[in-house]
Design a protein around this motif. Structure first.
Motif, PDB file in Angstrom:
ATOM      1  N   TRP A 184       0.869  -1.400   0.077  1.00  0.00           N
ATOM      2  CA  TRP A 184       0.018   0.068  -0.087  1.00  0.00           C
ATOM      3  C   TRP A 184       0.659   1.124  -0.033  1.00  0.00           C
ATOM      4  O   TRP A 184       0.431   2.303  -0.451  1.00  0.00           O
TER       5      TRP A 184
ATOM      6  N   PRO B  39      -4.505   2.787   3.124  1.00  0.00           N
ATOM      7  CA  PRO B  39      -5.704   2.774   2.006  1.00  0.00           C
ATOM      8  C   PRO B  39      -6.980   3.333   2.506  1.00  0.00           C
ATOM      9  O   PRO B  39      -7.804   3.917   1.890  1.00  0.00           O
TER      10      PRO B  39
ATOM     11  N   GLU C 259      -7.591   6.169   3.728  1.00  0.00           N
ATOM     12  CA  GLU C 259      -7.657   7.615   3.592  1.00  0.00           C
ATOM     13  C   GLU C 259      -8.198   7.829   2.250  1.00  0.00           C
ATOM     14  O   GLU C 259      -8.632   8.874   2.006  1.00  0.00           O
ATOM     15  N   PHE C 260      -7.911   7.217   1.319  1.00  0.00           N
ATOM     16  CA  PHE C 260      -8.601   7.367  -0.141  1.00  0.00           C
ATOM     17  C   PHE C 260      -9.255   6.214  -0.905  1.00  0.00           C
ATOM     18  O   PHE C 260      -9.934   6.450  -1.752  1.00  0.00           O
TER      19      PHE C 260
ATOM     20  N   MET D 260      -4.117   2.662  -7.647  1.00  0.00           N
ATOM     21  CA  MET D 260      -4.051   3.794  -6.580  1.00  0.00           C
ATOM     22  C   MET D 260      -3.888   5.213  -7.347  1.00  0.00           C
ATOM     23  O   MET D 260      -4.576   6.096  -6.857  1.00  0.00           O
ATOM     24  N   ASN D 261      -2.851   5.263  -8.225  1.00  0.00           N
ATOM     25  CA  ASN D 261      -2.742   6.452  -8.755  1.00  0.00           C
ATOM     26  C   ASN D 261      -3.813   7.369  -9.382  1.00  0.00           C
ATOM     27  O   ASN D 261      -4.011   8.411  -9.435  1.00  0.00           O
TER      28      ASN D 261
ATOM     29  N   ILE E 127      -6.856   6.562  -8.735  1.00  0.00           N
ATOM     30  CA  ILE E 127      -7.983   6.931  -7.667  1.00  0.00           C
ATOM     31  C   ILE E 127      -7.441   8.296  -6.909  1.00  0.00           C
ATOM     32  O   ILE E 127      -8.060   9.163  -6.784  1.00  0.00           O
ATOM     33  N   ILE E 128      -6.000   8.345  -6.708  1.00  0.00           N
ATOM     34  CA  ILE E 128      -5.449   9.279  -5.797  1.00  0.00           C
ATOM     35  C   ILE E 128      -5.462  10.770  -6.804  1.00  0.00           C
ATOM     36  O   ILE E 128      -5.704  11.965  -6.272  1.00  0.00           O
ATOM     37  N   GLN E 129      -5.086  10.462  -7.943  1.00  0.00           N
ATOM     38  CA  GLN E 129      -4.866  11.536  -9.031  1.00  0.00           C
ATOM     39  C   GLN E 129      -6.011  11.466 -10.246  1.00  0.00           C
ATOM     40  O   GLN E 129      -5.187  10.974 -11.411  1.00  0.00           O
TER      41      GLN E 129
END
Length: 217
Positions: free
Chosen positions: A35, A39, A41-42, A206-207, A209-211
């Motif tokens: 992670w 995880p 947090e987002f 994840m990238n 989702i985050i950005q």
């Protein structure tokens, strides 16, 4: 669900329990590696649940626990004396599986789905309706496919992507693969890379989702 699929599902849960009881601290290490953050947090709801399914799948099938490249499947086989030969053979077959990137090329009326493995350049068919009923042509996702009961079956591990992200995903994987054959295994194949670094799909997921990409006006 066929006989081998049911058996592997039971063995998978047995391995998770084995790891929790015997290698608690190692789980924390694997979790941090997978992670690289928290995880919670987002991710939330079904996405968080899916993320934990993906983590457990990676930890069992792909995570290297020592310099020799051993996995928790190897330890489980070594430490579980009542495993029969059929179970051992099934686990060793499953251990060789990889997560790859798939694109749905067609969906038949009976819900059989034809997939193209973009990275390994091959086609496969999914017949299990409980796995395919929500898929449609053009869908893009990373997943682990296993040959069980003489058919291809998808594990619960899946990284859903938007088809518009395809070029970015391929560019990212290609970049990491080139780094792999330059620094890790000069004669390595894409199959080798996916086995050693299957977590790449989680990083990409994840990238996104985050950005998330900016919406065009």
């Amino acid at each position: 669900m066929g006989k081998e699929a049911k058996q592997l599902k039971e063995l998978f849960h047995d391995i998770i329990q084995y790891v929790r009881v015997n290698h608690t601290e190692a789980i924390d290490k694997a979790y941090s590696y997978f992670w690289t953050g928290n995880p919670d947090e987002f991710l939330g709801g079904s996405a968080l649940t899916l993320g934990f399914h993906n983590f457990e799948d990676w930890m069992v099938f792909d995570y290297k626990i020592n310099e020799e490249g051993g996995t928790y499947i190897d330890l489980f086989i070594r430490d579980t004396r009542d495993l029969d030969n059929q179970a051992v053979a099934l686990l060793r077959r499953a251990k060789d599986s990889v997560i790859s990137l798939y694109e749905v090329t067609s969906v038949a009326k009976d819900k059989r789905v034809l997939l193209r493995d973009i990275l390994l350049d091959r086609e496969t068919e999914l017949r299990e309706k409980y796995l395919t009923q929500s898929l449609k042509k053009g869908d893009l996702f990373a997943a682990r496919l296993l040959k069980l009961d003489n058919i291809d079956v998808m594990s619960p591990c899946v990284y859903p992507y938007n088809p518009s992200q395809k070029k970015k995903i391929l560019a990212s994987v290609d970049k990491q693969f080139k780094r792999y054959i330059r620094n890790v295994k000069k004669d390595g194949t894409m199959q080798d890379y996916l086995k050693d670094y299957g977590d790449v799909f989680n990083l990409i997921w994840m990238n996104f989702i985050i950005q998330p990409p900016e919406k065009k006006e």
